[in-house]
Design an enzyme around this catalytic site. Sequence first.
Site, mmCIF file in Angstrom:
data_model
loop_
_atom_site.group_PDB
_atom_site.id
_atom_site.type_symbol
_atom_site.label_atom_id
_atom_site.label_comp_id
_atom_site.label_asym_id
_atom_site.label_seq_id
_atom_site.Cartn_x
_atom_site.Cartn_y
_atom_site.Cartn_z
ATOM 1 C CE LYS A 4 -99.879 -45.402 -62.278
ATOM 2 N NZ LYS A 4 -98.359 -46.876 -61.076
ATOM 3 C CE1 TYR A 59 -87.445 -15.008 -51.945
ATOM 4 C CE2 TYR A 59 -88.485 -16.593 -53.931
ATOM 5 C CZ TYR A 59 -88.854 -16.508 -52.462
ATOM 6 O OH TYR A 59 -89.732 -15.647 -51.840
#
EC number: 5.1.1.1
Length: 377
Positions: free
Chosen positions: A37, A271
């Site tokens: 998965k 940033y």
Amino acid sequence: MLKRASFVEVDTASLRHNFSAVKSIVPKDACVMAVVKANAYGAGAIKASEIFLQEGANYLGVATLDEALELRSHFSKTPILILGYSPNANASMLVDNDLSAMIFSLEQAEVFSQMALKSQKRLKVHIKIDTGMHRLGLEPNFKSIETIKKIRALKGLEIEGIFTHLSNADAKIKTHAKNQMKAFNAFLEQLLDQKIEFQYRHAYNSAGILSLCNGNENRLLNLYRPGIMLYGFYPSNGMKESCPTILKNVISLKAQIVQIRSVKKGEFIGYGEHFYTNEETLVGVLALGYADGLMRALGNRIQVAINNQLAPLIGKVCMDQCFVKLNNIQAKEGDEVILFGDKSAKANDASEIXALLNTIAYETISTLSKRLERVYI
């Protein structure tokens, strides 16, 4: 040729080694369901599944219909179980693609039965029993035995398996895990008394395989579901210290330096003014960001490996790019940077990254984006 200057490197020899480790622990006649998965925990579901099947996996386990369909498009005959919840609306696709589904209620079984009959096919199902995880499943009691009898009477369904899930088998003290297995075994024996048998009986995840195969708690099991251990990690650090089984790292996150620039003293990098240059700073820019799975919070918190040297990751990680400080580091544009993975190159591994963020290696590797190419070595 790589389409981007960043990628996930997957060590196929380590995948094979880790699967062999599973086979060396579980009973010789046991079946193994390789859990793939979340894109095989970041390793790439198709290639990882191919390797596990070559090494002797009997079944593949996923969490969602989309994951199952991706595998079915490559493996037409391989048994595939969706371990997670399958909405009723998915019933026809389960039937049409010969997928096995987890069920935990009579109502769900009735819908799946109707769709299977409509398609004139049979749908394989595994019944989930809740023995202490308290997530999904029927409780192991007399009422559930009656429910299972009703499910077995439905046409169009093949009741292939029954299973539970251990919530804390990696704990130092195994009381809860052993109590779960005591409840599951007692329930299986009650079902046997009613002449109700299943082709597959499973409960052990990686933690169970690594810590509970020496007792008799698994005496009624014949299928095992390794997940995280296939990708080189122990379910907990404590288990790593106490477990004799050697697992090998599979996944490394890598990127190339795409530009090197000199930034003068007194400037901010990236940033939000999160890194201030208190000296002239040589900055390397990597084409890798949090949209790829490099968590934003790692900025200013880790060192990365460049040519067997350690360099700090600086500033906040951007969506698609990040920065490393290259002062006193021998590096050039195009050089490879290891964000995490290969310990032999001095890099952090995924469990160390996770510990910094108060999480686990599972999250670190399973969130690596599909937009990163997987390079298999």
